[in-house]
Design a protein around this motif. Structure first.
Motif, PDB file in Angstrom:
ATOM      1  N   LYS A 147      23.635 -90.293  -7.758  1.00 50.36           N
ATOM      2  CA  LYS A 147      23.155 -90.990  -8.813  1.00 50.36           C
ATOM      3  C   LYS A 147      22.092 -90.745  -9.439  1.00 50.36           C
ATOM      4  CE  LYS A 147      23.863 -94.118  -5.385  1.00 50.36           C
ATOM      5  NZ  LYS A 147      24.273 -95.452  -4.762  1.00 50.36           N
ATOM      6  N   ASP A 159      30.315 -92.865  -6.029  1.00 48.93           N
ATOM      7  CA  ASP A 159      29.688 -94.056  -5.660  1.00 48.93           C
ATOM      8  C   ASP A 159      30.781 -95.012  -5.571  1.00 48.93           C
ATOM      9  OD1 ASP A 159      27.742 -95.686  -4.737  1.00 48.93           O
ATOM     10  OD2 ASP A 159      26.333 -95.372  -6.263  1.00 48.93           O
ATOM     11  N   SER A 160      30.926 -96.136  -4.333  1.00 49.56           N
ATOM     12  CA  SER A 160      32.304 -96.652  -4.343  1.00 49.56           C
ATOM     13  C   SER A 160      32.209 -97.798  -5.273  1.00 49.56           C
ATOM     14  CB  SER A 160      31.983 -97.488  -2.905  1.00 49.56           C
ATOM     15  OG  SER A 160      30.981 -98.155  -2.834  1.00 49.56           O
ATOM     16  N   GLU A 161      31.051 -98.276  -5.747  1.00 50.45           N
ATOM     17  CA  GLU A 161      31.203 -99.464  -6.721  1.00 50.45           C
ATOM     18  C   GLU A 161      31.745 -98.784  -8.025  1.00 50.45           C
ATOM     19  OE1 GLU A 161      28.541 -98.515  -4.879  1.00 50.45           O
ATOM     20  OE2 GLU A 161      28.215-100.535  -3.736  1.00 50.45           O
ATOM     21  N   GLU A 217      22.290 -98.307  -9.104  1.00 46.14           N
ATOM     22  CA  GLU A 217      23.798 -98.286  -9.518  1.00 46.14           C
ATOM     23  C   GLU A 217      23.794 -99.030 -10.649  1.00 46.14           C
ATOM     24  OE1 GLU A 217      25.577 -97.926  -4.820  1.00 46.14           O
ATOM     25  OE2 GLU A 217      25.687 -99.758  -5.915  1.00 46.14           O
ATOM     26  N   ASN A 248      18.811 -99.535  -4.187  1.00 43.79           N
ATOM     27  CA  ASN A 248      19.930 -98.825  -4.497  1.00 43.79           C
ATOM     28  C   ASN A 248      20.936 -99.670  -5.582  1.00 43.79           C
ATOM     29  OD1 ASN A 248      22.282 -96.990  -3.967  1.00 43.79           O
ATOM     30  ND2 ASN A 248      23.218 -98.564  -2.804  1.00 43.79           N
TER      31      ASN A 248
HETATM   32 MG    MG Z   1      27.205 -97.576  -3.889  1.00 39.14          MG
END
Ligand code: MG
Ligand code: NDP
Length: 380
Positions: free
Chosen positions: A122, A147-149, A218, A214
């Motif tokens: 990221k 990235d999961s989100e 994000e 983090n």
């Molecule tokens: Mg994440």
């Protein structure tokens, strides 16, 4: 057969990417790159048989070359080698799973060579999003979020028109220190900060999750990936990490993606997009979960998030300062040289002392990184 290169193959995302590939059996690995863990890299080379492998340090690369001299793999090193790995001719997708702004140049080189990017790194998007996103458009390559989100948001946007996004609801677990005050955070030790309640990740990102930096990175990442303004990205604390993020559309409809906290899902989704495949592992059990609670993020005791909004809103070189100061501060904290609360104090100090340059080039972004490092070395 799809062909991929993985930058950062020995790390948390890198090894899970290889697990996905091993499980699916129809992806060929053409190049691997790591920092210094040549033991694991050797194992990976023997199993996945890439044509090219890169180790950052030249002496380690020479050691690796001896270890794998029985195999037809070319060993390279340094930034030149990392770029070679990113542009290895036969690869279709490059998984960027290195930590930090070292990912910028190889990501750009891969895109220029026409490769799609499965982006975990990221920091590249946070600091160089104004270069990466237009380049993706110009070259017709995809940026597939790992990235999961962001994968959740990407999944919520399937078949939707991006122009109808009203806001993005980026979920956060709140980390191991949710609910604590600054006074209580004063005595936090490295071991405490490395205990993430839901996710197992690399050390740097685990500390970033505890400080909310983090989440701040994000928010900026989401702004670039989905073409929204910073204030359209709202952080929602949801301690169980069941909802991986949501999108609210113009008509008030909210789409969410839910799942167990397993990075293999977003990794696999990025590798096979738009196809979905079976993924072994746990499934959500709503009867065990029972309830999902929501909270507003605590921007006062966790200034990392408000500093990120300031960096993202100002833009230019400020996100690079935010990111680089954090990276160096986290390294010092992990090394037990500074206290936990000094991490965000250092970021703020570096940001306050910086004169922002608009629309920076890659070199100017890397100069900002060097400036932040120097500030921290000279003042702390
Ligand atoms: Mg994440
Ligand atoms: P790790 O620290 O676990 O792994 C980092 C990887 O990068 C390792 O393979 C490391 O090699 C390699 N590396 C380090 N320096 C260099 C270098 N100079 N040249 C080439 N390779 C290098 O990190 P994570 O996997 O946790 O994170 C990777 C990225 O993904 C980060 O940007 C992070 O923010 C992002 N991310 C991670 C998530 C997670 O669940 N882990 C979730 C979402 C995003 P070596 O082992 O030899 O040091």
């Amino acid at each position: 057969m799809k062909k991929i290169a993985i930058l950062g193959s020995t790390g948390s995302i890198g090894t899970q990417t290889l697990e996905v590939i091993e499980n699916q059996r129809d992806i060929e690995v053409t190049a691997l790159a790591a920092g210094s863990n040549i033991r694991l890299l050797e194992e990976q080379i023997r199993k996945f048989k890439p044509k090219l492998a890169c180790v950052w340090k030249a002496e380690k690369a020479r050691e690796l070359a001896v270890l794998v001299k029985d195999l037809p793999v070319r060993i390279v090193s340094g930034m030149e080698g990392l770029i070679e790995a990113a542009t290895e001719e036969s690869a279709d997708i490059v998984v960027t799973a290195v930590v930090g702004m070292i990912g910028i140049r190889p990501t750009i080189a891969a895109m220029e060579a026409g490769k799609d990017i499965a982006l975990a790194n990221k920091e590249t998007l946070v600091t160089a999003g104004h270069i990466i996103m237009p380049l993706a458009e110009e070259r017709g390559v995809k940026i597939l979020p790992v990235d999961s989100e962001h994968s959740a948001i990407f999944q919520c946007l399937n078949g939707e028109n991006k122009d109808t996004i009203h806001k993005i609801l980026l979920t956060a677990s709140g980390g191991p220190f949710r609910g604590k005050t600054r006074a209580e955070l004063q005595s936090v030790q490295v071991e405490d900060a490395l205990k993430h309640p839901n996710w197992s990740m690399g050390r740097k990102i685990t500390i970033d999750s505890s400080t909310m930096v983090n989440k701040g990175l994000e928010v900026i990442e989401a702004k670039w990936l989905f073409g929204v303004e910073m204030d359209q990205v709202e952080v929602v604390v949801q301690p169980k990490s069941v909802i991986h993020s949501m999108v609210e559309f113009e008509d008030g409809a909210v789409m969410a993606q839910l799942g167990t906290p397993d990075m293999k899902l977003p990794i696999q989704y990025a590798l096979y997009y738009p196809e979905r495949r079976f993924l072994p592992g746990g499934r959500l059990d709503f009867w065990t979960i029972g309830q999902i609670a929501f909270e507003k993020p605590d921007m006062v005791n966790f200034p990392g998030l408000s500093l990120a909004y300031r960096a993202g809103n100002t833009g230019g070189t400020l996100p690079a300062i935010f990111n680089a100061a954090n990276e160096r501060a986290v390294a010092k904290f992990l090394n037990r040289e500074i206290s936990y609360l000094s991490i965000t104090d250092m970021i703020e100090g570096a940001m306050n002392g910086h004169t922002v340059k608009e629309n920076p080039t890659v070199q100017e972004i890397l100069d900002a990184e060097a400036e932040a490092y120097e500030y921290i070395e000279s003042r702390w």
